[in-house]
Scaffold this motif. Sequence first.
Motif, short mmCIF file in Angstrom:
data_model
loop_
_atom_site.label_atom_id
_atom_site.label_comp_id
_atom_site.label_asym_id
_atom_site.label_seq_id
_atom_site.Cartn_x
_atom_site.Cartn_y
_atom_site.Cartn_z
N PHE A 261 0.84 -1.20 0.00
CA PHE A 261 0.00 0.00 0.00
C PHE A 261 0.88 1.25 0.00
O PHE A 261 2.08 1.18 0.23
CB PHE A 261 -0.88 0.03 1.27
CG PHE A 261 -1.94 -1.06 1.31
CD1 PHE A 261 -2.13 -1.94 0.26
CD2 PHE A 261 -2.76 -1.18 2.44
CE1 PHE A 261 -3.12 -2.92 0.32
CE2 PHE A 261 -3.74 -2.16 2.50
CZ PHE A 261 -3.92 -3.03 1.45
N CYS A 262 0.27 2.42 -0.23
CA CYS A 262 1.04 3.66 -0.13
C CYS A 262 0.52 4.49 1.03
O CYS A 262 -0.28 4.03 1.84
CB CYS A 262 1.00 4.44 -1.44
SG CYS A 262 -0.57 5.25 -1.79
N GLU A 263 0.98 5.74 1.10
CA GLU A 263 0.56 6.64 2.18
C GLU A 263 -0.95 6.81 2.21
O GLU A 263 -1.53 7.00 3.28
CB GLU A 263 1.18 8.03 1.96
CG GLU A 263 2.68 8.12 2.07
CD GLU A 263 3.38 7.77 0.76
OE1 GLU A 263 2.74 7.17 -0.13
OE2 GLU A 263 4.59 8.07 0.64
N TYR A 264 -1.58 6.79 1.01
CA TYR A 264 -2.97 7.21 0.91
C TYR A 264 -3.97 6.13 0.54
O TYR A 264 -5.13 6.24 0.88
CB TYR A 264 -3.08 8.34 -0.12
CG TYR A 264 -2.02 9.41 0.03
CD1 TYR A 264 -2.13 10.36 1.05
CD2 TYR A 264 -0.92 9.45 -0.81
CE1 TYR A 264 -1.15 11.33 1.21
CE2 TYR A 264 0.07 10.42 -0.66
CZ TYR A 264 -0.05 11.36 0.36
OH TYR A 264 0.92 12.30 0.51
N THR A 265 -3.54 5.14 -0.23
CA THR A 265 -4.52 4.17 -0.74
C THR A 265 -4.21 2.74 -0.30
O THR A 265 -3.08 2.41 0.04
CB THR A 265 -4.59 4.17 -2.28
OG1 THR A 265 -3.44 3.47 -2.78
CG2 THR A 265 -4.65 5.56 -2.86
N ASP A 266 -5.25 1.92 -0.36
CA ASP A 266 -5.09 0.50 -0.05
C ASP A 266 -4.97 -0.31 -1.34
O ASP A 266 -5.57 -1.37 -1.49
CB ASP A 266 -6.29 0.00 0.78
CG ASP A 266 -6.21 0.49 2.22
OD1 ASP A 266 -5.28 1.27 2.53
OD2 ASP A 266 -7.07 0.12 3.03
N TYR A 268 -2.23 -2.12 -4.09
CA TYR A 268 -0.87 -2.67 -4.09
C TYR A 268 -0.03 -1.94 -5.13
O TYR A 268 -0.35 -1.95 -6.31
CB TYR A 268 -0.91 -4.16 -4.41
CG TYR A 268 -1.53 -5.01 -3.33
CD1 TYR A 268 -0.72 -5.67 -2.39
CD2 TYR A 268 -2.91 -5.15 -3.22
CE1 TYR A 268 -1.28 -6.45 -1.40
CE2 TYR A 268 -3.48 -5.93 -2.23
CZ TYR A 268 -2.66 -6.58 -1.31
OH TYR A 268 -3.22 -7.34 -0.33
N HIS A 269 1.07 -1.31 -4.68
CA HIS A 269 2.00 -0.62 -5.56
C HIS A 269 3.19 -1.55 -5.77
O HIS A 269 3.90 -1.86 -4.81
CB HIS A 269 2.51 0.67 -4.92
CG HIS A 269 1.45 1.72 -4.67
ND1 HIS A 269 0.27 1.45 -4.03
CD2 HIS A 269 1.43 3.05 -4.97
CE1 HIS A 269 -0.44 2.58 -3.95
NE2 HIS A 269 0.24 3.55 -4.52
N VAL A 270 3.41 -1.98 -7.00
CA VAL A 270 4.51 -2.92 -7.28
C VAL A 270 5.83 -2.15 -7.28
O VAL A 270 6.00 -1.20 -8.04
CB VAL A 270 4.29 -3.63 -8.63
CG1 VAL A 270 5.42 -4.62 -8.89
CG2 VAL A 270 2.93 -4.33 -8.66
N GLY A 323 0.16 3.77 -12.33
CA GLY A 323 0.22 5.05 -11.65
C GLY A 323 -0.87 5.22 -10.60
O GLY A 323 -2.01 4.83 -10.80
N CYS A 324 -0.45 5.76 -9.45
CA CYS A 324 -1.40 6.03 -8.36
C CYS A 324 -1.65 7.54 -8.35
O CYS A 324 -0.72 8.32 -8.23
CB CYS A 324 -0.82 5.56 -7.03
SG CYS A 324 -1.76 6.09 -5.58
N GLU A 325 -2.89 7.91 -8.48
CA GLU A 325 -3.22 9.34 -8.52
C GLU A 325 -2.89 10.04 -7.21
O GLU A 325 -2.51 11.19 -7.18
CB GLU A 325 -4.72 9.52 -8.79
CG GLU A 325 -5.06 9.46 -10.24
CD GLU A 325 -6.56 9.53 -10.47
OE1 GLU A 325 -7.27 10.04 -9.58
OE2 GLU A 325 -7.00 9.05 -11.54
N LYS A 326 -3.05 9.30 -6.12
CA LYS A 326 -2.89 9.93 -4.81
C LYS A 326 -1.43 10.22 -4.46
O LYS A 326 -1.10 11.30 -4.01
CB LYS A 326 -3.52 9.04 -3.73
CG LYS A 326 -5.03 8.97 -3.80
CD LYS A 326 -5.66 10.23 -3.20
CE LYS A 326 -7.14 10.37 -3.49
NZ LYS A 326 -7.96 9.26 -3.03
N CYS A 327 -0.55 9.24 -4.66
CA CYS A 327 0.84 9.46 -4.27
C CYS A 327 1.71 9.86 -5.46
O CYS A 327 2.84 10.29 -5.28
CB CYS A 327 1.42 8.23 -3.58
SG CYS A 327 1.69 6.82 -4.68
N GLY A 328 1.19 9.68 -6.67
CA GLY A 328 1.92 10.09 -7.86
C GLY A 328 2.95 9.10 -8.38
O GLY A 328 3.57 9.34 -9.42
#
Length: 451
Positions: A261-266, A268-270, A323-328
């Motif tokens: 996960f990242c700071e903002y979303t649940d 999975y960021h590879v 790409g994750c919109e929240k963490c960029g």
Amino acid sequence: MNSHAAHKDLQNADYVAWVKFLRQSDDWNSEQIRDFELSEIKRITQHAYENTKGYRKVFESVRAKPEDINSIETFRRLPLLTKEMIRDGLEDFSCEYPNREYITTGGSTGIPTGMYRDPGSFAKELASKAHQYHRIGWREGDRQMVFRGLQIETEDCMQFAPEFNELRCSTYQFVPSQMEVYRQKAFEYQPEWIRCYPSSGYVFASYLKDSGEPFPKIKGMLCSSENLYAFQKQLFREVFGDEARIFVNYGHYEMSALAGFCEYTDDYHVLPQYGFVEVLDKDGNLVTKEGEVGEIVATSFIMMATPFIRFKTEDLAVFKGWGCEKCGRPYQIWERIEGRLQELIQTETGRLISTSMLNMHDDSYEYLKQFQFHQRERGKVTFRFVPKENCSENFVDEVQNKLQNKLGNDICLQMEVVKEISLTKRGKHRLLIQELNLKEHHPSLDKSLKI
Ligand SMILES: [Zn+2]
């Protein structure tokens, strides 16, 4: 007190250097990531080709040489590597590497895979996980309570490890009376984090919910080794409060893909610095549509002694996009992991044992092709296995003793030799066939056993 400086991992130069690198490369754009991935793919394929017989054959099978790999597309022409190929030809797929260590894991599928790992790779693995935990505020040296498959021989089944500033609690004794001991201890220890398998965390959270007893406020839960299901997350929130961040990462012993996960979303960021990861449909095509499921196929950038190149993990991911919109971060994003079912075995006295706890990281599984646990009655479990040709009766006794030791003396373990173990409808290996209805004694577990 500066507990951070004392943390054992921070005294490991490889760990510190890798954390630093990950931090520096955290804001890479897509182009920088692509360049890095391609150069790592070239490095690892060259290494595997030059130093292992197995990978040389893989290249020859498609009439290729490492220098032919000049793009991701050419790399993807290499055949896939299966667990069976590693199991049956480990030495061919491995090379001499300084201080390499032999480890095995039953994994989540019941195909024992042995491999060689070197200390530098392991340090990078720990650093990569820590890097993801840093996103949600975890720091080395924070107070943490750890519920994992550890047998702890103290009177209260707990042990404090000062070098990690962590209180370890055995999940071999997961009965309400023992969970109550852990709960009370938590008020004294004041953990900032709980680290656990989702299944062990779930058993503990179910106890807290069913008993209605309070637990001190925590910053979050760090879950690993298993899939985290929505119903588990929901219970964790209910029991530990909305402010506690429930974090999970996906990884495996072959250290080829890591996603968290990242700071903002649940989601999975590879992590692109760790390995090159493809999600493939059953025809071997890349999954590109949101919501589509595919198998995780991964190439490790950190495993050197046993390289893993286009390795079929048998784990399934639900693809979300790039790409994750929240963490960029322009990373590959997965909605969730599927098909990694953690399972519970029930002993005669009602203890619940997660099959994740039955992994043995030594040569225990060297003589077994495949195995599966099967439970039909409370307090009894059958270990069904397909032996390799070199498997002796002594060895079977040895495995039985080790497993019995891990299971405890309130469950009867039977060994059964079988010719084959059939796959699930989706073509996956399954580690446990559970026929018991555990709902009766553990109301909150109801949902976990239906999936
Ligand atoms: Zn993100």
